[in-house]
Scaffold this motif. Structure first.
Motif, PDB file in Angstrom:
ATOM      1  N   UNK A  38       0.685  -1.325   0.168  1.00 33.56           N
ATOM      2  CA  UNK A  38       0.022   0.003  -0.105  1.00 33.56           C
ATOM      3  C   UNK A  38       0.759   1.423   0.075  1.00 33.56           C
ATOM      4  N   UNK A  39       1.635   1.254  -0.802  1.00 28.81           N
ATOM      5  CA  UNK A  39       2.855   2.340  -1.091  1.00 28.81           C
ATOM      6  C   UNK A  39       2.159   3.178  -2.179  1.00 28.81           C
ATOM      7  N   UNK A  40       2.711   4.579  -2.344  1.00 30.67           N
ATOM      8  CA  UNK A  40       2.544   5.105  -3.377  1.00 30.67           C
ATOM      9  C   UNK A  40       3.688   5.793  -3.789  1.00 30.67           C
ATOM     10  N   UNK A  41       4.817   4.844  -4.195  1.00 28.74           N
ATOM     11  CA  UNK A  41       5.874   5.357  -4.451  1.00 28.74           C
ATOM     12  C   UNK A  41       6.102   5.391  -6.070  1.00 28.74           C
ATOM     13  N   UNK A  42       6.910   6.246  -6.455  1.00 26.91           N
ATOM     14  CA  UNK A  42       7.093   6.600  -7.803  1.00 26.91           C
ATOM     15  C   UNK A  42       8.166   5.475  -8.456  1.00 26.91           C
ATOM     16  N   UNK A  43       8.269   5.350  -9.783  1.00 31.99           N
ATOM     17  CA  UNK A  43       9.206   4.537 -10.603  1.00 31.99           C
ATOM     18  C   UNK A  43      10.740   4.901  -9.862  1.00 31.99           C
ATOM     19  N   UNK A  44      11.018   6.223 -10.048  1.00 32.17           N
ATOM     20  CA  UNK A  44      12.333   6.594  -9.431  1.00 32.17           C
ATOM     21  C   UNK A  44      12.703   6.124  -8.013  1.00 32.17           C
ATOM     22  N   UNK A  45      11.608   6.147  -7.054  1.00 28.42           N
ATOM     23  CA  UNK A  45      11.826   5.703  -5.690  1.00 28.42           C
ATOM     24  C   UNK A  45      12.282   4.364  -5.695  1.00 28.42           C
ATOM     25  N   UNK A  46      11.510   3.733  -6.518  1.00 27.87           N
ATOM     26  CA  UNK A  46      11.765   1.967  -6.551  1.00 27.87           C
ATOM     27  C   UNK A  46      12.995   1.735  -7.218  1.00 27.87           C
ATOM     28  N   UNK A  47      13.272   2.504  -8.284  1.00 26.94           N
ATOM     29  CA  UNK A  47      14.524   2.437  -8.869  1.00 26.94           C
ATOM     30  C   UNK A  47      15.879   2.565  -8.061  1.00 26.94           C
ATOM     31  N   UNK A  48      15.846   3.581  -7.127  1.00 26.14           N
ATOM     32  CA  UNK A  48      16.639   3.980  -6.196  1.00 26.14           C
ATOM     33  C   UNK A  48      17.067   2.934  -5.413  1.00 26.14           C
ATOM     34  N   UNK A  49      15.941   2.220  -4.593  1.00 27.20           N
ATOM     35  CA  UNK A  49      16.155   1.206  -3.850  1.00 27.20           C
ATOM     36  C   UNK A  49      16.822  -0.116  -4.382  1.00 27.20           C
ATOM     37  N   UNK A  50      16.316  -0.313  -5.742  1.00 26.85           N
ATOM     38  CA  UNK A  50      17.072  -1.324  -6.447  1.00 26.85           C
ATOM     39  C   UNK A  50      18.560  -1.283  -6.720  1.00 26.85           C
ATOM     40  N   UNK A  51      19.056   0.177  -6.843  1.00 29.53           N
ATOM     41  CA  UNK A  51      20.222   0.485  -7.362  1.00 29.53           C
ATOM     42  C   UNK A  51      21.073   0.282  -5.863  1.00 29.53           C
ATOM     43  N   UNK A  52      20.401   0.472  -4.698  1.00 30.18           N
ATOM     44  CA  UNK A  52      21.046   0.381  -3.511  1.00 30.18           C
ATOM     45  C   UNK A  52      21.179  -1.130  -3.210  1.00 30.18           C
ATOM     46  N   UNK A  53      20.052  -1.809  -3.503  1.00 28.24           N
ATOM     47  CA  UNK A  53      20.036  -3.416  -3.444  1.00 28.24           C
ATOM     48  C   UNK A  53      21.306  -3.930  -4.254  1.00 28.24           C
ATOM     49  N   UNK A  54      21.581  -3.579  -5.479  1.00 23.68           N
ATOM     50  CA  UNK A  54      22.581  -3.953  -6.153  1.00 23.68           C
ATOM     51  C   UNK A  54      23.914  -3.600  -5.832  1.00 23.68           C
ATOM     52  N   UNK A  55      24.205  -2.340  -5.188  1.00 20.92           N
ATOM     53  CA  UNK A  55      25.419  -2.121  -4.412  1.00 20.92           C
ATOM     54  C   UNK A  55      25.519  -3.093  -3.208  1.00 20.92           C
ATOM     55  N   UNK A  56      24.615  -3.290  -2.544  1.00 19.48           N
ATOM     56  CA  UNK A  56      24.556  -4.299  -1.265  1.00 19.48           C
ATOM     57  C   UNK A  56      24.882  -5.539  -1.487  1.00 19.48           C
TER      58      UNK A  56
END
Length: 126
Positions: A38-56
């Motif tokens: 039940x989030x209202x995140x934008x594509x860029x927000x999810x993309x940022x989290x994914x980039x951090x998950x790749x880094x980690x």
């Protein structure tokens, strides 16, 4: 193995990725996280989290044409086990019995849960 701890938002994204055995695109993950949590995140927000998950080191990417797919590198069960271990060590000084007792203060265990715990404990006796 010691994993880097995820933020609450990164954990939600990983829970979506872990919930399926197939590779997911940004669009897939975007829809899942917003719908399931039940989030209202934008594509860029999810993309940022994914980039951090790749880094980690939790996921890697695979490009197919213009689409990027995300593949799991760290299994949910491995991360969950480490987090549980860390939690018990920090909050209960390593005592699993104290950890279980902390649940009893908030919620009574059902007979089925008690039997499941007994079954697990009997496996350790062997």
């Amino acid at each position: 193995m010691k994993y880097i701890t995820l933020t609450a938002s990164e954990t939600l994204v990983m829970k979506c990725i872990w919930s399926t055995s197939q590779e997911l695109s940004l669009g897939d993950i975007f829809e899942m996280v917003n719908k399931q949590y039940h989030k209202n995140w934008k594509y860029q927000t999810v993309s940022t989290f994914l980039a951090k998950l790749v880094q980690k080191g939790f996921v890697c990417t695979r490009r197919e044409g213009h689409r990027i797919f995300y593949q799991v590198l760290i299994a949910e069960s491995d991360y969950r086990a480490e987090q549980a271990f860390e939690f018990v060590n920090f909050w209960n000084k390593g005592s699993i019995s104290q950890f279980i007792l902390s649940f009893h203060k908030e919620k009574s265990l059902t007979k089925q849960e008690i039997e499941e715990i007994k079954t697990i404990l009997h496996q350790f006796e062997s």
